[in-house]
Every structure is written in structure tokens, then in C-alpha cells.
Design an enzyme around this catalytic site. Sequence first.
Site, PDB file in Angstrom:
ATOM      1  N   CYS A   1       0.833  -1.203   0.000  1.00  0.00           N
ATOM      2  CA  CYS A   1       0.000   0.000   0.000  1.00  0.00           C
ATOM      3  C   CYS A   1       0.868   1.254   0.000  1.00  0.00           C
ATOM      4  O   CYS A   1       1.978   1.272   0.555  1.00  0.00           O
ATOM      5  CB  CYS A   1      -0.902  -0.020   1.234  1.00  0.00           C
ATOM      6  SG  CYS A   1      -1.974   1.416   1.421  1.00  0.00           S
TER       7      CYS A   1
ATOM      8  N   SER B   1       0.479   3.775   1.718  1.00  0.00           N
ATOM      9  CA  SER B   1       0.683   4.234   3.088  1.00  0.00           C
ATOM     10  C   SER B   1       2.014   3.734   3.643  1.00  0.00           C
ATOM     11  O   SER B   1       2.707   4.446   4.374  1.00  0.00           O
ATOM     12  CB  SER B   1      -0.463   3.768   3.987  1.00  0.00           C
ATOM     13  OG  SER B   1      -1.694   4.298   3.541  1.00  0.00           O
TER      14      SER B   1
END
Length: 365
Positions: free
Chosen positions: A38, A40
Site C-alpha cells: 500500500c 501508506s
Amino acid sequence: MKAAVLREVGKPLVIENVAIGKPGPREVLIRTKAAGVCHSDLHFVEGSYPHPLPAVLGHESAGIVEAVGDEVRTVKVGDHVITCLSVYCGHCEVCLTGHMSLCTSSETKRPKGAEPRLFKEDLGGARGPMAQFLNLSSFAELMLVHEHACVAIRKDMPFDRAALIGCSVTTGIGAVIHTSKVQPGETVAVIGCGGVGLATINGAAIAGAGRIIAIDRQPSKLALARTFGATDVIDANDGDVVKQVQELTSGGVHHSFEAIGLKATAEQSFRMLRRGGTANIIGMIPVGTMIELHGPDFLGEKKIQGSYMGSNRFPVDMPRFVDFYMNGKLKLDELIARRIKLEDVNEAFEELKRGELARSVIVFD
């Protein structure tokens, strides 16, 4: 166990052998079957957000319960589970008022002075610190988590697709149905068509939005956005994005979703609203960044708000999202660009930086 460790900001992850503890009270040991890579995670690799180091990264995952500690009531050995980073205690004020994704109770972590869940053990038996990332650390063969960091799902759900529900899908769809409460027939704009943005588009389609405008700089992602339910696409390289949205919708959208994490696009998300509209910031804007808005716009009752993990109630939401996928409503097959091994994680991060792919998923044997 084998794990991908971040030891220094800006440096590639290192595949190491990391030790993991045994389940304590209310803890669950999970054998990781799949983990999404991801954007993130990339924020922490690049230093946009701080985190104690060294740390085993990863936070979007699914697996099988191998062992449970005392007092665990929500899952049992052999259960297939999806993990969630927004672990909750269940009895603080935010939990009891229905906002469990905002829980920050220390009860879900091991107490100070206790043995850590993860540690590096050298040949002499000495143990070094190893931080757990976002309550999970799923770039590893095993995870040791609080029982309220996972939920059991039906066993016919494929693990690689289930893992995506653990972050991007829940973040995107949750922002639509929980945070902004999109109603049938309303107009929606989504800025950024990566994994979270595509899930947001899919969620808007499921919610019955009348017009869904996808905005990105990559033509391949805009084409994919149509597959996920976008009715219109805008190439952000071509002219004034806000003006184009206003022209398409005769004045602006009811709901906008910023899924990149940039100052410029956050400000665009507010400017493209119609009177009474709501801008939702899903992307992780770097620490220290300030957003500038035109004050008089608030007289038109325009709103801007954050959305953390889709304002989820994940023990309820995630099994429902699994059913959505199994019934053909939720598109996950199209979200996966590549299935890779743990050793390929740094290559997946480079692909994220280029913005070319929706999602790479680490599959564990």
C-alpha cells in the site's frame, strides 16, 4: 520467521529473520497468507510520517489463525481472517459512540515493560527491539495481534483478494458510505485512481451515485476507473480540473474524495464542490503541510473533513464486503496488478512511486 524490515528512512527494506512472541491474553497469532503493498507503507519508507525503527512494515493482510491467547472470544484456531490496523478496545468513548476506527486505547497493545510482540534475536540469545507497524506488521510470515485487529470471514474467499479489504477497500468504500454518506443519485468526484481511489469509485457505484467522475494523470488508471464504475474521466494533465468538474455537473459535485495526499489536490477537492457539498480527504497528506481554502466558500455550507480507514466498523463491514465480492458487486480481481513474493517488496514500492499499477499483493506459500 522471515519478514521485511525498514531499518532506515529512505532505504530499501531488508529481508530478515525476526522472532515473534506467543499469544498473550486477548492476542491472536496469524499465519500470513497475503499482504497488499500500500502507498501508506511508502509514506513511512520515505519519511513523510515518522515511526520507530527498525520496524516490520505491512498493514493490509489476510491469513489463518494459528493460536489464540487467554480470553480471546472473537476468533478461533483455523479461522480465515482479514486484519485491520484500526484496532479498537470496545469500551472507550469513541467505541461506545460508534466511532471505533478512532480508538487509540493503549489496552490493545502490550503494557510497558512486557516482552514485545516482535524482536530481533541474535546467535547469542540477546534480543533487540523491533517495532510493530500499525498494530500489524504484515510483511512477515506470522502476525501477533490483538483480537480486535482481525475478523473471521468465510473460507471460500481467496486470500489475495481478502487482503485488499484490510485497507484500500475498507478505506475507499467506507469513506463513501460511512464518512460522507453518499445518497443514490448524488454526484461524486474522486481524485487519484490508485487502489484506494478505485475502491472509492466502486463504493460510489454500489451506493448508487448518479455521476462518478474519476481524475488522474495516468490514462491506464482512468481506463481502469471506468471498469470500477466511473461515468466520466478527467485527465489532470489537460487544463483546469475544477472547471471541468463544474462544467460536467452544472456547478460542482455533492461529494469529492481526495485519494492522493497532496496540498494541491486537497484544495481542488474543496473548490469543486457545489453549495452544501462535502470534501473528504482520504490521502495521507505529509506532516507539516498546510491546506489553504477560500473563506467565503464556507458561506455556501461547503464542508471539508478527514476520513480515517473509512470510518469503519470493520467486524461488520469486512464480512459484508467479502459477500459483495462473492456476489459480483465488489471488484477485486481487477485491483490486483501483480502477485509477488516477499523478496520483491522493494520493486513493488518502486512501481508505486511511478504510479503505474493499482496494487501488488505479496503471496506467502
